[in-house]
Structure formats: structure tokens, C-alpha cells
Design a protein around this motif. Structure first.
Motif, short mmCIF file in Angstrom:
data_model
loop_
_atom_site.label_atom_id
_atom_site.label_comp_id
_atom_site.label_asym_id
_atom_site.label_seq_id
_atom_site.Cartn_x
_atom_site.Cartn_y
_atom_site.Cartn_z
N LEU A 145 37.81 44.22 71.82
CA LEU A 145 38.84 43.14 71.08
C LEU A 145 40.40 43.99 71.24
O LEU A 145 40.94 43.94 70.09
CB LEU A 145 38.34 42.95 69.82
CG LEU A 145 37.09 41.91 69.67
CD1 LEU A 145 36.50 41.87 68.61
CD2 LEU A 145 37.36 40.58 70.66
N TYR A 146 40.76 44.39 72.30
CA TYR A 146 42.25 44.79 72.28
C TYR A 146 42.87 44.39 73.67
O TYR A 146 42.29 43.97 74.63
CB TYR A 146 42.13 46.35 72.44
CG TYR A 146 41.93 47.13 71.01
CD1 TYR A 146 42.91 47.36 70.35
CD2 TYR A 146 40.60 47.15 70.77
CE1 TYR A 146 42.66 47.89 68.88
CE2 TYR A 146 40.20 47.84 69.45
CZ TYR A 146 41.12 48.22 68.78
OH TYR A 146 40.94 48.53 67.49
N PRO A 147 44.17 43.88 73.38
CA PRO A 147 44.95 43.34 74.47
C PRO A 147 45.16 44.42 75.68
O PRO A 147 44.93 45.62 75.50
CB PRO A 147 46.30 43.01 73.94
CG PRO A 147 46.40 43.84 72.99
CD PRO A 147 45.06 44.21 72.35
N GLY A 148 45.39 43.83 76.86
CA GLY A 148 45.71 44.63 78.08
C GLY A 148 47.06 45.48 77.77
O GLY A 148 47.73 45.22 76.88
N GLU A 149 47.27 46.72 78.40
CA GLU A 149 48.23 47.58 78.04
C GLU A 149 49.74 47.09 78.32
O GLU A 149 50.59 47.28 77.40
CB GLU A 149 48.08 48.80 78.67
CG GLU A 149 49.11 50.08 78.60
CD GLU A 149 48.87 51.32 79.26
OE1 GLU A 149 49.64 52.05 79.00
OE2 GLU A 149 47.85 51.62 79.88
N LYS A 198 55.68 40.21 72.63
CA LYS A 198 55.65 38.94 72.00
C LYS A 198 53.96 38.25 72.50
O LYS A 198 53.44 37.63 71.70
CB LYS A 198 56.42 37.93 72.68
CG LYS A 198 56.16 36.30 72.68
CD LYS A 198 56.41 35.79 71.38
CE LYS A 198 56.56 34.30 71.46
NZ LYS A 198 55.49 33.73 71.98
N GLN A 199 53.89 38.86 73.78
CA GLN A 199 52.23 38.51 74.27
C GLN A 199 51.31 39.24 73.23
O GLN A 199 50.09 38.61 73.13
CB GLN A 199 52.15 39.02 75.60
CG GLN A 199 52.97 38.19 76.56
CD GLN A 199 53.10 38.91 78.10
OE1 GLN A 199 53.02 39.98 78.16
NE2 GLN A 199 53.09 37.78 78.97
N GLN A 200 51.55 40.26 72.88
CA GLN A 200 50.62 41.14 71.84
C GLN A 200 50.64 40.39 70.59
O GLN A 200 49.41 40.30 70.10
CB GLN A 200 50.88 42.31 71.78
CG GLN A 200 50.96 43.29 73.03
CD GLN A 200 50.90 45.00 72.60
OE1 GLN A 200 50.39 45.51 71.86
NE2 GLN A 200 51.69 45.56 73.47
N LEU A 201 51.70 39.82 69.94
CA LEU A 201 51.53 39.05 69.03
C LEU A 201 50.83 37.84 69.04
O LEU A 201 50.18 37.18 68.28
CB LEU A 201 53.00 38.73 68.55
CG LEU A 201 53.21 37.58 67.16
CD1 LEU A 201 52.64 38.67 65.91
CD2 LEU A 201 54.81 37.46 66.85
N LYS A 231 44.37 50.48 77.26
CA LYS A 231 45.27 51.94 77.27
C LYS A 231 44.26 53.21 77.30
O LYS A 231 44.54 54.29 77.85
CB LYS A 231 46.11 51.89 76.18
CG LYS A 231 47.29 53.15 76.30
CD LYS A 231 48.12 53.11 75.20
CE LYS A 231 49.25 54.18 75.28
NZ LYS A 231 50.16 54.19 74.16
N ARG A 232 43.27 52.92 76.28
CA ARG A 232 42.28 53.95 76.19
C ARG A 232 40.81 53.28 75.77
O ARG A 232 41.04 52.04 75.76
CB ARG A 232 42.70 54.97 75.16
CG ARG A 232 42.85 54.34 73.98
CD ARG A 232 43.31 55.47 72.82
NE ARG A 232 43.72 54.73 71.55
CZ ARG A 232 44.82 54.39 71.20
NH1 ARG A 232 45.96 54.27 71.98
NH2 ARG A 232 45.19 53.72 70.04
N LEU A 253 42.75 39.56 76.69
CA LEU A 253 41.59 40.35 76.20
C LEU A 253 41.46 41.52 77.42
O LEU A 253 41.09 40.81 78.62
CB LEU A 253 40.39 39.79 75.95
CG LEU A 253 39.19 40.40 75.09
CD1 LEU A 253 39.81 40.72 73.83
CD2 LEU A 253 37.93 39.40 74.96
N GLY A 254 41.81 42.78 77.07
CA GLY A 254 41.54 43.65 78.34
C GLY A 254 40.41 44.02 78.64
O GLY A 254 39.42 43.62 78.07
#
Length: 488
Positions: free
Chosen positions: A57-61, A66-69, A50-51, A345-346
């Protein structure tokens, strides 16, 4: 074919971004530069960050709650250290008996590359020492050490007198240390500016179980970036194979070749995608292999410990150390969560791509024909089973193929169809942020290059013409090209 741009100069024409886009011509160099597309900013489609974050180590936006969890659950298995069995920490025991590190994040700092081990006699951490045959006619790994040096061990000493009589190795100990030094390689750009490269020298010392077999060589590797791997996994195999030209039939000097490697679950031979020599065919197998080879955690893909027959104490530690050999040390549900973490992993968004300097560097990137191996863009498989990764326009700048990179980068070690001079094209997306996110930037398979410029200067073999084109640029042009690579 689901490539957004193939960018291979077959028949002298460039496949453009769309039917209405008209590439800019550079008549002096006979190169056609594609029109800038806004999708280049969102490098990973819906899996773009997102930014800009302080780490990778952050997920895609555009992931569901559920996917983020699931992502953050998998992150816990990536982050937390494993311990020797038996332990009160029942879901994190099974470390070793031989291993490189206790956790994934120890080698993949911030989802990138850990701080490189210093020169001298070292017990390596971020550097992994792979073992392989230097003779293409011999495919076996080292009979004593296997396919990788594991410098650390859990403590275990044989006490059975009869067993001790049968072996010279009564203690379970780490396999070796690494002696690393550098030679300086000096050179000059055409405009007269000097440069200095560091050429590493590696030697194994303190070998705990005797010398390596005569046909075995070492290949030292710095743990790679892992962001965006789910999207690389989602590229259609046919789109990759349409790029293959191992005999250079089109005469452009580039001989893209795909490694053919076994899928350990199905037994089928598939196209290799992951690893510096494309040794693994899919992301699940890449993660499972890392658990077993680097941490000593067995799983359904790799059920056997890495102990060889010579390493008697290692085998007994595995058998009697508190974990039944019938019980895998990471069950499928936890392994799957870790794979999901890697899938989602974004990738950071591109930065300042439309600035005048970066656009000038973009043009130079194409003029030097870097895009012949660093294929800019794909559309992932619309039928990929993980829908968040399907039909995404991505800009990784890689063909995932093997290329002869010249003697300067050669390790002499064969891995399946990959020769001692061949390496998989590394993705370029996000690498310009390594210094910001990890506090260091190191490039190429063993981290020898301290800057992007040094990495380019190490290119040889098929990439020699592109390197020479870079060497011929003036300083302002070189800086612009590097800024483009840093921006993508």
C-alpha cells in the motif's frame, strides 16, 4: 506494437528486447531465451516502489507531491469502513442494504489478498461468491439473488401490514452462507517426489430467499491483488488485441481470447481487462462495481442497489433507510480519489533477479513456455491521459487474455464471452511477497493453491504442456523456477 517482448513463438522466432540484444539459445529444447534486461528489476517503471515495504500500500516512486497527496486521500476511502445511513459520518454512510464487507481493505489486506476463509460453514468475507449461468444460451443472472451472493445486511424489518401481505420476506437479511470443504489430490513429479493439492468443494446453505434458479452456478473467488492495476489499464488495447489468437491459427496450442464487455458509461463494447474472467473493461468501472456489489455503495456507474424484486425488505431499506435513492452514496469526486489510489498503487521492485539460481529459473520459465500466456513485458500507451502511467516499461507477466485452463479449475459459469473453463491470465509481478506482506500466500482464483508450485500443478487445458514440463523437472530445477517467479 508497444510490447517490449511478445515472446510468442510465431514462425519459430522470438521478438527480442532490442535490435542489439541476442537471445540465448537452448538448442536441446529449441527455445530461445531473451537476454536479461536491467528494466526487469524496475517491474513497474516509474510506478515501482522505492524499496521493499511491509505492505503493497504505497505509491510508485516517481510521482509528484500532488499525485502522492491524491493517492493518500484515495487510500482513506479504501481503508475506512462504511456505515449504514443515516449516520453522523455523512461522507461514509450508505452501507448495504446487502453487502459482503464494510471496506475495501477488509478483502484486500495490504493491497493484496485477505486471509482466506476457513473450511466449514462460513459467512464468507474474503471469498466472494459470484453467480452466473451454466448455460451459454441463457445470459440472465439469478432472478432472486442477482449476480453475487451478499451474505451480510443492515438491519431492517417491514412494518407496513399491506406490504407484509404481499411478501414472504419481511426482514432484510444476508443472502446465504457458504459450506466449503477440501478433497486431497495426490500426485508425483517425474523424479518421484510426491505432492498434494487441495480441491475445494463449495455449496451454498441457509439460502434466505429460496433456491437458485436451475441454470445458475456458483463461482467462488478470493479477492485479488490490486497493485499495478493502473499500469495494466494503461496498456494499449491494440497491443492486447495483437496477441489474440482465439482459434490458435499459429498452431502453438495457445488460444488467447479477450472478453468483450460493456462500458456502462458509454454503452460501448470493449476489451475486458479486470476481474478473474475479465468482466470489467477499465479500472474506474472495476472500482465502481466493487463499491456497489461488495459494499452496497451506489455511484454514477452503478446507480441501482443490488436488491431484486423478491427482496422486498431490502428495497424498502434502500428507500427509507435514511439515504434518498436520488442521492448516490459515493459522489464522483470521492470515487475518483479511490480510482486514483488504485492507479498509483505501486509494484515492488524485483529481488535477486541476477543471482545464478534465479537466472536458471528464468531460463526454465521460458523453456516451459510459461511466457506464452504470462507475457513478460509491455510499454504502456504513450498517449495515456495519466502521464505518470504513460510510456512506462513494465513487467507484469500477463496477457490479460482468457485461456481454457482445464476441467480442474473450471467453475462452469459463463461471464460474457468467458466460458466455464476460461480464466484471465493473472499477473505474476510481486506475488512472491504475499507471505511477507500479508502473513499468508494463496494463489489462483479461489486461493486453493498454498504455494506457487501448487498453482502450477493446477494448470490444465492450454497450459497442460507447461505443467507437464514443470512436472518433468528435477527438484533443483523446480525450486529454481519457483524462485524466479517469487523474485519478479
Amino acid at each position: 506494437m508497444q510490447l517490449i517482448t511478445k515472446f510468442l513463438f510465431i514462425t519459430g522466432l522470438l521478438v527480442t528486447l532490442s535490435a542489439c540484444d541476442k537471445p540465448v539459445s537452448d538448442t536441446a529444447n529449441k527455445v530461445r531465451i531473451p537476454v536479461f534486461d536491467q528494466s526487469e528489476i524496475q517491474t513497474a517503471g516509474g510506478i515501482t516502489h522505492k524499496r521493499l515495504y511491509a505492505s503493497y500500500l504505497y505509491p510508485g516512486e516517481k510521482l509528484s507531491s500532488k499525485q502522492q497527496l491524491d493517492f493518500w486521500t484515495g487510500f482513506s476511502f479504501f481503508r475506512d469502513p462504511w456505515v449504514a445511513a443515516p449516520s453522523a459520518t455523512g461522507n461514509r454512510d450508505g452501507l448495504g442494504p446487502l453487502f459482503n464487507t464494510r471496506s475495501c481493505i477488509a478483502c484486500h489486506t495490504a493491497g493484496s489478498r485477505a486471509k482466506i476463509d476457513e473450511a466449514g460453514q462460513i459467512l464468507p468475507l474474503s471469498l466472494v461468491v459470484r453467480l452466473g449461468s451454466t448455460d451459454p444460451a441463457i445470459t440472465s443472472v439469478d432472478p432472486v439473488y442477482g449476480g453475487q451472493i451478499q451474505p451480510r445486511s443492515i438491519s431492517y424489518r417491514l412494518t407496513d401490514a399491506e406490504i407484509i401481505k404481499q411478501s414472504s420476506y419481511t426482514d432484510n437479511v444476508g443472502e446465504a452462507w457458504l459450506d466449503k470443504s477440501y478433497d486431497k489430490v495426490l500426485g508425483n513429479f517425474v523424479d518421484g517426489e510426491a505432492y498434494e493439492l487441495l480441491k475445494p468443494r463449495y455449496k451454498l446453505t441457509k439460502l434466505a430467499y429460496g433456491e437458485l434458479a436451475p441454470h445458475i452456478g456458483i463461482s467462488v473467488r478470493l479477492a485479488p491483488n490490486i497493485f499495478g492495476m493502473g499500469l495494466l489499464n494503461a496498456i494499449k488495447t491494440d497491443d492486447l488485441l495483437n496477441q489474440e489468437d482465439s482459434t490458435d491459427s499459429n498452431g502453438d496450442g495457445i488460444s488467447a481470447k479477450y472478453n468483450r464487455v460493456p462500458n456502462v458509461i458509454t454503452g460501448e463494447i470493449e476489451v475486458g481487462r479486470f476481474g478473474f474472467k475479465a468482466k470489467q473493461p477499465n479500472l474506474h468501472q472495476q472500482v465502481a462495481a466493487a463499491f456497489r456489489d461488495d459494499i452496497g455503495i451506489t455511484n454514477t456507474s452503478f446507480t441501482d442497489e443490488t436488491c431484486t424484486k423478491t427482496q422486498v425488505a431490502c428495497n424498502y431499506a434502500a428507500k427509507h433507510g435514511g439515504h434518498s435513492l436520488a442521492d448516490l452514496e459515493i459522489p464522483d469526486n470521492r470515487l475518483d480519489f479511490t480510482v486514483t489510489f488504485n492507479e498509483f498503487l505501486g509494484v515492488p521492485p524485483a529481488r535477486n533477479l541476477q543471482s545464478e539460481t534465479v537466472q536458471r529459473g528464468r531460463a526454465l520459465f521460458y523453456q516451459a513456455k510459461c511466457q506464452q500466456c504470462h507475457i513478460p513485458s509491455y510499454v504502456t500507451d504513450e498517449n495515456y491521459p495519466v502521464k505518470a502511467l504513460a510510456k512506462q516499461t513494465i513487467w507484469p507477466y500477463t496477457d490479460l487474455a482468457l485461456h481454457d485452463m482445464g476441467e480442474g479449475l473450471a467453475d462452469g459459469v459463463y461471464e460474457f464471452n468467458a466460458s466455464g473453463r476460461e480464466w484471465r491470465t493473472a499477473p505474476l509481478w510481486g506475488i512472491g511477497l504475499q507471505q511477507y506482506k500479508t502473513g499468508q500466500q494463496r494463489f489462483l482464483h479461489d486461493g486453493r493453491a498454498r504455494t506457487i508450485s501448487e498453482a502450477i500443478l493446477w494448470h490444465g487445458g492450454e497450459a497442460e504442456p507447461a505443467k507437464q514440463a514443470y512436472v518433468a523437472l528435477n527438484k533443483q530445477q523446480r525450486d529454481a523456477l519457483v524462485k524466479f517467479v517469487k523474485a519478479i
